[in-house]
Design an enzyme around this catalytic site. Structure first.
Site, mmCIF file in Angstrom:
data_model
loop_
_atom_site.group_PDB
_atom_site.id
_atom_site.type_symbol
_atom_site.label_atom_id
_atom_site.label_comp_id
_atom_site.label_asym_id
_atom_site.label_seq_id
_atom_site.Cartn_x
_atom_site.Cartn_y
_atom_site.Cartn_z
ATOM 1 N N GLY A 260 1.025 -1.096 0.016
ATOM 2 C CA GLY A 260 0.110 -0.051 -0.105
ATOM 3 C C GLY A 260 0.702 1.426 0.095
ATOM 4 C CD GLU A 302 1.231 -9.202 1.391
ATOM 5 O OE1 GLU A 302 -0.018 -8.395 1.941
ATOM 6 O OE2 GLU A 302 0.972 -10.616 1.464
ATOM 7 N N PRO A 303 4.668 -4.794 -1.289
ATOM 8 C CG PRO A 303 6.874 -4.116 -2.028
ATOM 9 C CD PRO A 303 6.033 -5.137 -1.060
ATOM 10 N N GLY A 304 3.100 -3.488 -4.168
ATOM 11 C CA GLY A 304 2.837 -3.889 -5.649
ATOM 12 C C GLY A 304 2.894 -2.422 -6.260
ATOM 13 N NE ARG A 305 -0.974 2.386 -5.499
ATOM 14 C CZ ARG A 305 -2.127 2.537 -6.052
ATOM 15 N NH1 ARG A 305 -2.152 2.988 -7.133
ATOM 16 N NH2 ARG A 305 -3.096 1.823 -5.452
ATOM 17 C CE1 TYR A 341 -9.741 2.505 -6.891
ATOM 18 C CE2 TYR A 341 -7.797 3.023 -8.169
ATOM 19 C CZ TYR A 341 -8.831 2.102 -7.513
ATOM 20 O OH TYR A 341 -8.387 0.484 -7.606
ATOM 21 C CB CYS A 368 -20.150 4.845 -25.955
ATOM 22 S SG CYS A 368 -19.489 4.407 -27.545
ATOM 23 C CD GLU A 369 -19.367 4.391 -19.290
ATOM 24 O OE1 GLU A 369 -19.438 4.969 -18.425
ATOM 25 O OE2 GLU A 369 -19.842 3.473 -19.419
ATOM 26 C CE1 TYR A 398 -3.331 -3.073 -7.984
ATOM 27 C CE2 TYR A 398 -2.049 -1.259 -7.464
ATOM 28 C CZ TYR A 398 -2.423 -2.548 -7.042
ATOM 29 O OH TYR A 398 -1.874 -3.250 -5.906
HETATM 30 C C1 PLP Z 1 -3.317 -5.132 -3.176
HETATM 31 C C2 PLP Z 1 -2.578 -5.829 -2.250
HETATM 32 C C3 PLP Z 1 -1.338 -5.302 -2.024
HETATM 33 C C4 PLP Z 1 -0.542 -4.357 -2.840
HETATM 34 O O1 PLP Z 1 -0.908 -2.955 -2.561
HETATM 35 P P1 PLP Z 1 -0.060 -1.799 -3.398
HETATM 36 O O2 PLP Z 1 -0.938 -0.627 -2.891
HETATM 37 O O3 PLP Z 1 -0.061 -2.149 -4.859
HETATM 38 O O4 PLP Z 1 1.195 -1.850 -2.713
HETATM 39 C C5 PLP Z 1 -0.664 -5.961 -0.777
HETATM 40 N N1 PLP Z 1 -1.151 -6.801 -0.079
HETATM 41 C C6 PLP Z 1 -2.581 -7.302 -0.335
HETATM 42 C C7 PLP Z 1 -3.060 -8.057 0.659
HETATM 43 C C8 PLP Z 1 -3.204 -6.756 -1.543
HETATM 44 O O5 PLP Z 1 -4.630 -7.020 -1.630
#
Ligand code: PLP
Length: 440
Positions: A260, A302-305, A341, A368-369, A398
């Site tokens: 997050g 758990e970084p994604g973004r 968002y 078309c929106e 994302y």
């Molecule tokens: C989506 C998610 C993440 C990653 O979130 P980011 O905002 O992309 O870092 C980590 N853990 C869990 C359980 C998630 O659902």
């Protein structure tokens, strides 16, 4: 009157400077327009078509390295849902990272990339029988359980001791958009700490002979800018580990603090304070643990973004300009975040320099929106015309993963760029792809 209206030529030349923080570090504004990793966006647009997601592979590696250096003692699990394709998964595996998946499809992608099963965590608030089958079939290392039903189901399905984490809702507000705030009470994710549901889940897991309680998990939300919420969540989770020990005599050995971490989408927005996070979370965990006599915990994030967002740039071509609306050849099918968002983006005329005065426009999509907007009130040179290549930064996370086929539009390719070379990582979808599913 603004300065740019008085002196339009200054506005034009100011516009040739790249805004810091949001672009990949290899992006460069030259006399022929923007280049990324040494390749001109005009060449990329000509070779691969538009819209296209460009991914600076070394930028992803650099961001992974930033995490590894700031958090050498943490397990880092890439949240695959941010951007999932084999090349990115292989890159994450090479970094020694673990991987979060949350569906049978994501397990299949991990399998196809040869991602080591023991380093995979399965998430999800409603895992289907297909998800169980895929995850157990690949023997993923850990499963994060999210309901009592699930604990029952998994307990009877697991044919060998399955390591599980319990997803806990720590009642912490990450101060992010409501749609992605997952740490607050009263929502679909996790077991509430305050209501006692989390302890009931611990009881249920410990009662299942097929399950091993490997740790606890919490994820307070996405695009969370401040470290304080993580600190508070960490403290509450460790205190909970103390209560589990008191109740069951079981010492939980690991704590997963989720992802997050926010990224800047617009110039001037703060980078997430990763060093501060590392220090403050470590102190919060170690202090609380030692006060309670709990041995050192193994920590996971758990970084994604944060690993991929700023490595991505989407290229579009202008199709038409009508009054204040600059319409491009993509839109909400390749960028859902504006509609979901209210996300805001920077847009840049990328294919050529322009000395024309700046005007404020809305960049809109082709769907078309009326809500199909990519960016409102953005400054662009007033001579922007059909055929121009526009670039939108911070589209690595994302975007592809949320893309749709609305209006039977084919999803864009992901083009990896590195050291002056470009290669498709995911090819553009074709009309044959779309029609292949239509079997009625
Ligand atoms: C989506 C998610 C993440 C990653 O979130 P980011 O905002 O992309 O870092 C980590 N853990 C869990 C359980 C998630 O659902």
């Amino acid at each position: 009157m603004t300065l740019t209206e008085v002196l339009p030529s200054i506005a034009g030349s100011l516009h040739t400077k790249l805004e810091p923080d949001v672009w990949p570090r290899s992006a460069c504004a030259g006399p022929d327009g923007l280049s990324i990793a040494g390749i001109s966006v005009n060449e990329l647009a000509a070779r691969f078509g538009t819209p296209a997601y460009i991914l600076d592979e070394d930028e992803v590696r650099r961001r992974c390295l930033d995490y590894r250096v700031a958090l050498p003692d943490f397990e880092i699990a890439y949240a695959g849902k941010a951007l999932m394709c084999r090349a990115v998964l292989r890159l994450m595996a090479e970094q020694g990272f673990s991987l979060d998946v949350c569906s049978a499809g994501e397990v299949a992608a991990a399998r196809a990339a040869g991602f080591p099963a023991e380093r995979i965590l399965l998430h999800g608030n409603a895992k289907t029988s297909e998800d169980w089958k895929a995850a157990l079939g690949y023997q993923v290392g850990r499963i994060v359980v999210d309901s009592l039903d699930e604990i029952q189901q998994l307990g009877s399905l697991a044919r060998y001791p399955q390591r599980v984490l319990i997803r806990v809702t720590p009642g912490v507000d990450g101060h992010t958009h409501k749609a992605i705030a997952t740490g607050v009470e009263d929502q679909k994710f996790g077991f509430s700490l305050r209501s006692g549901a989390a302890m009931a889940a611990v009881d249920a897991v410990l009662a299942q002979p097929g399950l091993r309680l490997a740790g606890l998990h919490c994820h307070i939300g996405s695009q969370v800018a401040s470290v304080a919420g993580y600190e508070l969540a960490a403290r509450r989770m460790v205190e909970f580990i103390g209560r589990i020990r008191d109740r069951h005599g079981v010492v939980v050995g690991s704590l997963d603090l989720g992802g997050g971490h926010a990224v800047p989408y617009l110039p001037g927005e703060q980078e997430f304070d990763l060093t501060g996070y590392a220090q403050r979370v470590r102190v919060a965990v170690n202090y609380t643990a030692s006060a309670l006599g709990i041995p050192a915990l193994k920590l996971t994030i758990e970084p994604g973004r944060a690993l991929v967002a700023n490595a991505g740039v989407t290229l579009y071509r202008v199709v038409t300009v009508k009054g204040p609306y600059v319409a491009v050849d993509g839109g909400m099918s390749d960028n859902m975040r504006v509609a979901l968002y209210g996300a805001r983006y920077l847009v840049r005329l990328a294919g050529r320099p322009s000395g024309a005065p700046i005007r404020t426009v809305s960049v809109v999509g082709r769907h078309c929106e009326a809500g199909d907007v990519l960016a409102t009130d953005v400054p662009l040179p007033s001579d922007v015309r059909p055929g121009d290549v526009l670039a939108v930064p911070v589209t690595g996370a994302y975007h592809h993963s949320l893309a749709s086929n609305y209006n039977q539009v084919c999803r864009p390719p992901i083009i990896g760029v590195r050291d002056g070379f470009a290669r498709p990582l995911v090819r553009r979808e074709t009309e044959e792809d779309l029609l292949a599913r239509d079997v009625g």
